[in-house]
Design an enzyme around this catalytic site. Sequence first.
Site, mmCIF file in Angstrom:
data_model
loop_
_atom_site.group_PDB
_atom_site.id
_atom_site.type_symbol
_atom_site.label_atom_id
_atom_site.label_comp_id
_atom_site.label_asym_id
_atom_site.label_seq_id
_atom_site.Cartn_x
_atom_site.Cartn_y
_atom_site.Cartn_z
ATOM 1 N N ASP A 249 -19.617 -98.803 -38.431
ATOM 2 C CA ASP A 249 -19.365 -100.153 -37.928
ATOM 3 C C ASP A 249 -19.987 -100.375 -36.546
ATOM 4 O O ASP A 249 -20.239 -99.418 -35.787
ATOM 5 C CB ASP A 249 -17.860 -100.403 -37.799
ATOM 6 C CG ASP A 249 -17.213 -100.740 -39.128
ATOM 7 O OD1 ASP A 249 -17.850 -100.523 -40.172
ATOM 8 O OD2 ASP A 249 -16.050 -101.207 -39.109
ATOM 9 N N ASP A 250 -20.183 -101.665 -36.232
ATOM 10 C CA ASP A 250 -20.444 -102.177 -34.887
ATOM 11 C C ASP A 250 -21.885 -102.024 -34.406
ATOM 12 O O ASP A 250 -22.253 -102.629 -33.401
ATOM 13 C CB ASP A 250 -19.522 -101.534 -33.836
ATOM 14 C CG ASP A 250 -18.084 -101.988 -33.986
ATOM 15 O OD1 ASP A 250 -17.872 -103.021 -34.659
ATOM 16 O OD2 ASP A 250 -17.192 -101.322 -33.448
ATOM 17 N N HIS B 97 -20.595 -107.267 -40.188
ATOM 18 C CA HIS B 97 -19.359 -107.046 -39.436
ATOM 19 C C HIS B 97 -19.166 -108.215 -38.465
ATOM 20 O O HIS B 97 -18.606 -108.044 -37.371
ATOM 21 C CB HIS B 97 -19.442 -105.721 -38.687
ATOM 22 C CG HIS B 97 -18.108 -105.171 -38.252
ATOM 23 N ND1 HIS B 97 -16.962 -105.278 -39.006
ATOM 24 C CD2 HIS B 97 -17.741 -104.485 -37.118
ATOM 25 C CE1 HIS B 97 -15.962 -104.698 -38.383
ATOM 26 N NE2 HIS B 97 -16.403 -104.214 -37.217
ATOM 27 N N HIS C 230 -17.802 -109.860 -33.518
ATOM 28 C CA HIS C 230 -16.556 -109.112 -33.682
ATOM 29 C C HIS C 230 -15.295 -109.875 -33.261
ATOM 30 O O HIS C 230 -14.404 -109.332 -32.577
ATOM 31 C CB HIS C 230 -16.639 -107.798 -32.907
ATOM 32 C CG HIS C 230 -15.799 -106.698 -33.508
ATOM 33 N ND1 HIS C 230 -14.477 -106.498 -33.168
ATOM 34 C CD2 HIS C 230 -16.100 -105.751 -34.408
ATOM 35 C CE1 HIS C 230 -14.002 -105.458 -33.831
ATOM 36 N NE2 HIS C 230 -14.970 -104.979 -34.608
ATOM 37 N N TYR D 230 -11.418 -105.434 -37.064
ATOM 38 C CA TYR D 230 -10.060 -104.908 -36.939
ATOM 39 C C TYR D 230 -9.354 -104.792 -38.306
ATOM 40 O O TYR D 230 -8.175 -104.469 -38.359
ATOM 41 C CB TYR D 230 -9.196 -105.779 -36.011
ATOM 42 C CG TYR D 230 -9.861 -106.128 -34.707
ATOM 43 C CD1 TYR D 230 -9.931 -105.193 -33.679
ATOM 44 C CD2 TYR D 230 -10.429 -107.378 -34.530
ATOM 45 C CE1 TYR D 230 -10.567 -105.515 -32.484
ATOM 46 C CE2 TYR D 230 -11.061 -107.706 -33.340
ATOM 47 C CZ TYR D 230 -11.129 -106.762 -32.319
ATOM 48 O OH TYR D 230 -11.755 -107.086 -31.142
ATOM 49 N N HIS E 123 -18.142 -95.187 -36.408
ATOM 50 C CA HIS E 123 -18.838 -96.149 -35.546
ATOM 51 C C HIS E 123 -20.077 -95.474 -34.968
ATOM 52 O O HIS E 123 -19.954 -94.443 -34.295
ATOM 53 C CB HIS E 123 -17.926 -96.626 -34.405
ATOM 54 C CG HIS E 123 -16.685 -97.322 -34.872
ATOM 55 N ND1 HIS E 123 -15.593 -96.634 -35.358
ATOM 56 C CD2 HIS E 123 -16.370 -98.648 -34.957
ATOM 57 C CE1 HIS E 123 -14.654 -97.510 -35.715
ATOM 58 N NE2 HIS E 123 -15.105 -98.733 -35.476
#
Length: 565
Positions: free
Chosen positions: A38-39, A88, A92, A130, A180
Site C-alpha cells: 500500500d501507499d 488506494h 488517502h 484504513y 507498505h
Amino acid sequence: MKKRGAALLLALVVMLGFIPPTHAAAVPRQKLAAITFDDGPGPYTDGLLDELAKRGVVVTFFMQGRNAERYSAVVKKAYEAGHQIASHTYDHPMLTGLSDTAIQNQLTATANVLNRATGGNHSYMVRPPYGSTDTRVLSALHAPAILWSVDTRDWESRNADAVCRRIVNDTKDGSIVLLHDIHATTIPGALRGIDALLDQGYELVTVSELLRRRGFDAIPGVKYYRIPGSTTLPEISQPSILPADTAGGRFITLSADAGTTIYYTIDGTTPTSHSAVYTRPFPLDEAATVKTFAARTLNGGRSRVSTLTLDVSRAKAPVITVDGCQAVISASGEVHYTLDGTAPTAYSERYTAPVPLPAGVMVRAIATRPGYRDSQTVSLLRSHRGNLFSDVPPTEWYYHDVDEVVSQKLMTTEGHAFFPERAATRREVAVTLYHLAGTPNTFGICSIPDVTDADPAYAAILWAVDQHILTGFSDGAIRPDASVTREQLATMLFRMQGAVPVGGSSQMRLNSFEDCGSIQDYAWNAMGWAVSKGVLQGVSDTKLGPGVTVTRAQLASIALRIQAL
C-alpha cells in the site's frame, strides 16, 4: 499509513457467498496467497521490483495517485513486470467522511494517473484507506474492495524481523497480506517472508489471479479479506514456441491457454503490453530470440515469459522429379546430391544438369544458400518396377516387397512416400486384404458409427466387417485409425482364409517361443496357424512378439506371403 484495528476483526469473515462461481477444470490443490503493498510507489519500490523479478514473484500494488504521479516510471515498470496495479485513492482520505462525489473524484483522479503511467485503460480494484467502509462507501466505489487477512503492522514496528515473522506465522492458504512499500524496513522483511512462503510451497499471485484461480469473479461493492478454496484452477500457462521448416521457409507458431492474448518480440527484448499481438504463424528465417507471454488481463493476469533462441532458417528443400530415366532437381540456391545412398553435404556433387537415374538407385539432394542452413535432405528412387519412392531405400529388406505391393495396388503411397516404419492401421489392413480378395462387390448400408461412405476405404471396411474379418469394439466403433498388433493381424488373416486350428508340431512350434504365454486367448489358434504357414515369423529366434505393432513395411511382406498361400 496506519490501518484501523477494527478492520482486522472484519477479516474473520470472507464474503464469498456473493460471488458466482465460474467453471473450469481444477488442478491438484495448491496453496495460494497474495502479497500486497500500500501507499506507494516510493523511493524503495524500484529496488523491490528488481528483487521480486529475481524470485519470479508477482504482487499487487495499491497505489496512491499522488505518489504514482511522482514515480510514474516505477508504476510502468511494475505493470510491465506483470504485477497488478490497483487504487488506494489519490491522497488517502477516510472515505466514510466523504460524499459520493468526492469518493468518485478520488478514484477517477487516481485511475487517470495510473492509466497514463501504464499506457492502458483499466478498471482498478480499490483498497479503502484504513480499511474504512460502510454500505454507502461500498456502493460508491463501483469496484471490489480488497482488504486483508494478514496485517504485518510494518508501519508500527518498523522492524524487518517483525515483518517477516508476521508473514510467516499468519499467512494461510488464500491469505491477502498487507505491507507498505514506503518504509525502508518493510522491504527486507517482506522479501525474507516471501522466500519463506516459497519454501513452504506457496504460490504467490496477484489478487485478481487469487480470485480467478479459486473460481470466483470480483464483484463491485463486495469486500474481500481472504480467498480460500477447496480447488484451484490452473495458472496461466507460458506460451509454447514452435518453429517449423516448411517449403515456404521457417514459420513460428505460438500457442497458449484458450481465452488469453499472446504478446511477443523477436529481437530478444522482454515483451510488453505494446508488443506485437500473435494472430497466426509468422515467417522468421533469420537468427532470432523469440520471447512471449500470454495474458488474460494485462493488469495482473499474465503468464511467465517463454524464450526460444533460433538459428538461421534452413534453405528451402529442393524438388526432385523424374523425366524418363533422369532425375531433374530444382531449388533456390545451389543443389548438391549423391547417388550412393549417403547423406549429401555442401561438398557433394553439384547439380548442373539432369542426372541419369538407373532403376534401383536413390538420388538424395540438399539445397545450399548463403545466410541459410542447408536444407532438409530430399530423396527419390525409381524402382525396378517403375515406382517412385522418397523413403524406400534399395538397401532395406522391405524394398522389393514394397515395390511389389505398390505395383499391384495392394497398398499405396502418399505422394512418393510409403512410410514403411509407420504403424499399420486397421483401415490400411482392411484395404490391403480387400485388394488381395480382388475388390469384391459390397452390399448393404454401413451402420458403423465412426465410418461414413465419404471414407475412401468405405467399401473395404464394409467388406471386412461383413466377412467378420474386422470386428467392432464394445461401443460398435471400428476405430479405423487404431494401430494393429501382430496377434490382431494374424486373427484377421485367419478369418479371411477361413482357416481351421492346427495342432501337433505347429502348436509345439508356437510353444517354443518364450513369450507364447502373452498371446491372448482369442488369438491363440490364429497365431498357431500363421506361424505354421510362415505368414508370421518370430521377431527373434526366441520371441514371437504377439503384442508388437505391425509396420506398413511388415504388412507389405505379410500380404505377399498370404498371396502365395
